[in-house]
Design an enzyme around this catalytic site. Sequence first.
Site, PDB file in Angstrom:
ATOM      1  N   ASP A  78       4.619   0.080  12.018  1.00 56.43           N
ATOM      2  CA  ASP A  78       3.077  -0.072  11.855  1.00 56.43           C
ATOM      3  C   ASP A  78       3.344  -1.585  12.503  1.00 56.43           C
ATOM      4  O   ASP A  78       2.284  -2.695  12.139  1.00 56.43           O
ATOM      5  CB  ASP A  78       3.565  -0.091  10.299  1.00 56.43           C
ATOM      6  CG  ASP A  78       3.333   1.142   9.645  1.00 56.43           C
ATOM      7  OD1 ASP A  78       3.204   2.025  10.335  1.00 56.43           O
ATOM      8  OD2 ASP A  78       4.017   1.409   8.734  1.00 56.43           O
ATOM      9  N   ILE A 116       8.364   6.624  17.292  1.00 52.61           N
ATOM     10  CA  ILE A 116       8.286   7.023  15.625  1.00 52.61           C
ATOM     11  C   ILE A 116       7.659   8.480  15.726  1.00 52.61           C
ATOM     12  O   ILE A 116       7.384   8.911  15.564  1.00 52.61           O
ATOM     13  CB  ILE A 116       8.210   6.121  14.759  1.00 52.61           C
ATOM     14  CG1 ILE A 116       9.317   4.936  14.326  1.00 52.61           C
ATOM     15  CG2 ILE A 116       8.217   6.778  12.794  1.00 52.61           C
ATOM     16  CD1 ILE A 116      10.967   5.526  13.764  1.00 52.61           C
ATOM     17  N   ARG A 152       1.796  14.212  13.613  1.00 52.31           N
ATOM     18  CA  ARG A 152       2.157  14.190  11.645  1.00 52.31           C
ATOM     19  C   ARG A 152       2.428  15.129  11.402  1.00 52.31           C
ATOM     20  O   ARG A 152       1.157  15.909  10.003  1.00 52.31           O
ATOM     21  CB  ARG A 152       1.270  12.786  11.428  1.00 52.31           C
ATOM     22  CG  ARG A 152       1.359  11.637  12.474  1.00 52.31           C
ATOM     23  CD  ARG A 152       0.165  10.012  11.685  1.00 52.31           C
ATOM     24  NE  ARG A 152       1.497  10.322  10.038  1.00 52.31           N
ATOM     25  CZ  ARG A 152       0.993   9.150   9.541  1.00 52.31           C
ATOM     26  NH1 ARG A 152      -0.719   8.492   9.895  1.00 52.31           N
ATOM     27  NH2 ARG A 152       1.555   8.553   7.929  1.00 52.31           N
ATOM     28  N   ARG A 207      -8.359  -0.073   4.802  1.00 56.13           N
ATOM     29  CA  ARG A 207      -7.426   0.728   4.815  1.00 56.13           C
ATOM     30  C   ARG A 207      -6.331   0.721   4.018  1.00 56.13           C
ATOM     31  O   ARG A 207      -5.540   0.865   2.696  1.00 56.13           O
ATOM     32  CB  ARG A 207      -6.822   2.024   4.803  1.00 56.13           C
ATOM     33  CG  ARG A 207      -8.196   2.647   5.162  1.00 56.13           C
ATOM     34  CD  ARG A 207      -7.554   3.936   6.501  1.00 56.13           C
ATOM     35  NE  ARG A 207      -7.097   4.522   5.560  1.00 56.13           N
ATOM     36  CZ  ARG A 207      -5.861   5.531   6.342  1.00 56.13           C
ATOM     37  NH1 ARG A 207      -6.664   6.101   7.358  1.00 56.13           N
ATOM     38  NH2 ARG A 207      -5.401   6.494   5.390  1.00 56.13           N
ATOM     39  N   LYS A 249       1.288  -1.016   0.044  1.00 54.14           N
ATOM     40  CA  LYS A 249      -0.107  -0.122   0.621  1.00 54.14           C
ATOM     41  C   LYS A 249       0.820   1.741   0.135  1.00 54.14           C
ATOM     42  O   LYS A 249       0.484   2.173   0.134  1.00 54.14           O
ATOM     43  CB  LYS A 249      -0.570  -0.037   1.302  1.00 54.14           C
ATOM     44  CG  LYS A 249      -1.886   1.520   1.710  1.00 54.14           C
ATOM     45  CD  LYS A 249      -2.146   1.555   3.009  1.00 54.14           C
ATOM     46  CE  LYS A 249      -1.675   1.804   4.028  1.00 54.14           C
ATOM     47  NZ  LYS A 249      -1.337   3.181   4.336  1.00 54.14           N
ATOM     48  N   ASN A 250       2.199   1.459   0.969  1.00 53.63           N
ATOM     49  CA  ASN A 250       2.566   2.406   0.714  1.00 53.63           C
ATOM     50  C   ASN A 250       3.194   2.541   0.211  1.00 53.63           C
ATOM     51  O   ASN A 250       4.251   3.428   0.113  1.00 53.63           O
ATOM     52  CB  ASN A 250       3.142   2.688   2.566  1.00 53.63           C
ATOM     53  CG  ASN A 250       2.037   3.116   3.747  1.00 53.63           C
ATOM     54  OD1 ASN A 250       1.526   2.824   3.852  1.00 53.63           O
ATOM     55  ND2 ASN A 250       2.486   1.921   4.807  1.00 53.63           N
ATOM     56  N   CYS A 294      -3.680  12.673  13.361  1.00 56.44           N
ATOM     57  CA  CYS A 294      -4.535  11.932  13.333  1.00 56.44           C
ATOM     58  C   CYS A 294      -4.117  10.933  14.383  1.00 56.44           C
ATOM     59  O   CYS A 294      -3.546  11.404  15.469  1.00 56.44           O
ATOM     60  CB  CYS A 294      -3.251  11.159  11.772  1.00 56.44           C
ATOM     61  SG  CYS A 294      -2.795  10.077  11.848  1.00 56.44           S
TER      62      CYS A 294
HETATM   63  C1  EPZ Z   1       5.146   6.495   6.582  1.00 57.95           C
HETATM   64  O1  EPZ Z   1       4.421   7.616   7.099  1.00 57.95           O
HETATM   65  C2  EPZ Z   1       4.009   5.548   6.545  1.00 57.95           C
HETATM   66  N1  EPZ Z   1       2.953   6.511   5.847  1.00 57.95           N
HETATM   67  C3  EPZ Z   1       3.004   4.975   7.873  1.00 57.95           C
HETATM   68  O2  EPZ Z   1       2.626   3.698   7.620  1.00 57.95           O
HETATM   69  C4  EPZ Z   1       4.917   4.839   8.667  1.00 57.95           C
HETATM   70  O3  EPZ Z   1       3.784   4.428  10.208  1.00 57.95           O
HETATM   71  C5  EPZ Z   1       5.782   5.585   8.801  1.00 57.95           C
HETATM   72  O4  EPZ Z   1       5.900   6.135   7.249  1.00 57.95           O
HETATM   73  C6  EPZ Z   1       6.540   5.650   9.480  1.00 57.95           C
HETATM   74  O5  EPZ Z   1       7.489   4.347   8.622  1.00 57.95           O
HETATM   75  C7  EPZ Z   1       2.904   5.727   4.467  1.00 57.95           C
HETATM   76  O6  EPZ Z   1       3.819   5.597   3.949  1.00 57.95           O
HETATM   77  C8  EPZ Z   1       1.282   6.842   3.780  1.00 57.95           C
HETATM   78  P1  EPZ Z   1       7.036   9.486   8.735  1.00 57.95           P
HETATM   79  P2  EPZ Z   1       4.843   9.302   7.098  1.00 57.95           P
HETATM   80  O7  EPZ Z   1       7.288  10.846   7.935  1.00 57.95           O
HETATM   81  O8  EPZ Z   1       5.645   9.088   5.756  1.00 57.95           O
HETATM   82  C9  EPZ Z   1       7.703  13.399  11.694  1.00 57.95           C
HETATM   83  C10 EPZ Z   1       0.457   3.129   7.664  1.00 57.95           C
HETATM   84  O9  EPZ Z   1      -0.229   2.680   8.743  1.00 57.95           O
HETATM   85  N2  EPZ Z   1       7.643  13.687  10.756  1.00 57.95           N
HETATM   86  O10 EPZ Z   1       8.659   8.553   8.523  1.00 57.95           O
HETATM   87  O11 EPZ Z   1       3.830  10.420   7.466  1.00 57.95           O
HETATM   88  C11 EPZ Z   1       6.816  12.766  12.461  1.00 57.95           C
HETATM   89  O12 EPZ Z   1       5.527  13.437  13.074  1.00 57.95           O
HETATM   90  C12 EPZ Z   1       1.264   4.847   8.123  1.00 57.95           C
HETATM   91  O13 EPZ Z   1       0.293   2.603   6.839  1.00 57.95           O
HETATM   92  C13 EPZ Z   1       7.555  15.550  11.088  1.00 57.95           C
HETATM   93  O14 EPZ Z   1       7.962  15.679  12.490  1.00 57.95           O
HETATM   94  O15 EPZ Z   1       6.455   9.010   8.609  1.00 57.95           O
HETATM   95  C14 EPZ Z   1       7.409  10.651  12.880  1.00 57.95           C
HETATM   96  O16 EPZ Z   1       7.206  11.608  13.779  1.00 57.95           O
HETATM   97  C15 EPZ Z   1       1.072   5.250   9.370  1.00 57.95           C
HETATM   98  N3  EPZ Z   1       7.586  16.280   9.870  1.00 57.95           N
HETATM   99  C16 EPZ Z   1       8.205  10.754  11.956  1.00 57.95           C
HETATM  100  O17 EPZ Z   1       8.384  12.036  11.647  1.00 57.95           O
HETATM  101  C17 EPZ Z   1       7.254  15.777   8.474  1.00 57.95           C
HETATM  102  O18 EPZ Z   1       7.145  16.768   8.030  1.00 57.95           O
HETATM  103  C18 EPZ Z   1       8.168   9.854  11.017  1.00 57.95           C
HETATM  104  O19 EPZ Z   1       7.104  10.355  10.205  1.00 57.95           O
HETATM  105  C19 EPZ Z   1       6.965  14.940   8.520  1.00 57.95           C
HETATM  106  C20 EPZ Z   1       6.907  13.900   9.447  1.00 57.95           C
END
Ligand code: EPZ
Length: 430
Positions: A310, A332, A125, A402, A22-23, A120
């Site tokens: 995840d 995370i 996020r 989803r 999916k991702n 969320c």
């Molecule tokens: C991706 O989310 C995945 N989603 C998530 O899966 C997964 O949990 C996550 O990566 C970590 O592996 C998709 O790919 C659609 P990040 P993403 O940006 O890209 C912080 C699922 O269930 N951050 O790596 O949003 C953030 O808050 C989902 O399939 C900022 O501070 O994750 C987090 O603490 C849930 N500012 C950390 O970084 C930003 O601009 C890592 O988030 C962006 C992120």
Amino acid sequence: MDRIVITGGARLNGEIAISGAKNSAIKLMAASLLTDQPLRLTNMPRLADTRFLGMLLRRLGVEVTEIEGEDGPETILHAPEVTSSFAPYDLVRQMRASFNVLGPLLARTGQAKVSLPGGCSIGARPVDLHLMAMEALGAHIDLHEGYVYAQAPRGLKGAEITFPIASVGATEHTMLAAVLAKGTTVIHNAAREPELEDLEQCLNAMGGKIEGAGTSTIVITGVSRLSGTTHAVIPDRIETGAYAVAAAMAGGEVRLTRTRADFIQALLDKIEAAGAEVIIMNDGVTIKRNGARLNAVDIETDTYPGLATDLQAPFMALMTTANGESVIRETIFENRFMHVPELARLGADITVQGGEARVRGVERLEGAQVMATDLRASVSLVIAGLAAQGETTVNRVYHLDRGFERLEEKLGACGAQIVRVSGPGGADED
Ligand code: EPZ
């Protein structure tokens, strides 16, 4: 609304074919905005999230066609012209990754108006790193009334970008924009998840020049145009991991095929340490457990190749009946223990303090009504239900839909007593 009803206690025996990730799929779909030629994605998962992004892309001018190919589901995306650069709140709110259309829209049309996704259930996020990257690439960004207005009338320019956090979404988003920028972009502290390499391969097959995805430095040499291609989506590592845990929880022997064991090595090491057998195969992995009680093991989530956040909720479900106390640290997301009170309804003994949960294994869980709060939390409740005595009803199945394709069919084929019940009833209401 649908709910899933599980009668616990059945062992799992058989094979589960893993779907496309999916991702990865949703970022690859966004790449269709970058070219006027068709992008054909094979090994596509059919999920609420991919359908959902398809709806948004159609609004932006992409023709989205789903077909059944020789080797399973395919989606052909074709954007001869981008007819709108506007991604409204009602669509972005429902799926955060929709925000990632901003970069491709900017790169192709020089402008975009995209809703901020908002919070969320697993944490705040923010998207500050996404916006920082777009600004570094020369976009002018304004925020008004919940919308990001981005402009780059003379195109994007390559830049040196250092992320303070290795963010999956921000790294992908930067690649999706910088691939059409003038000059070279270097991303330092890039996320290294397998989905990044998948995106690199697809964009390069479209004519992009990207190197280093899968490492923490990615170099993108901008090109002036991209063409169409055919690309196979990588297997879903989180689906693989969730079913590996399900097999360890229920006992029996389950072969997970059409996937890659190396994507979830950190999880497999923990499953093995807990006492289940892990057999690596060419096209996946077999998980075997003879019925002896598992041992408690500690885990800490991390960026790839560490144990994926995840998979934290599924692993916690596994630990609820293990022998001893397991310490589970989430590093995370700040609020990713929403499944704890629901697991407690099944009889689990868990206490949470900050980013740490202590799970004291109980002899057995007992079926109950539970409610999913997010996608990965909901599968943890299904996993717990597989081993709980009696009937477990998981409400709010839309979370599960989803990200897990035909879950009840896949588990049912291995002997799980699991059915989907449609219509009113249950505890779906907010
Ligand atoms: C991706 O989310 C995945 N989603 C998530 O899966 C997964 O949990 C996550 O990566 C970590 O592996 C998709 O790919 C659609 P990040 P993403 O940006 O890209 C912080 C699922 O269930 N951050 O790596 O949003 C953030 O808050 C989902 O399939 C900022 O501070 O994750 C987090 O603490 C849930 N500012 C950390 O970084 C930003 O601009 C890592 O988030 C962006 C992120």
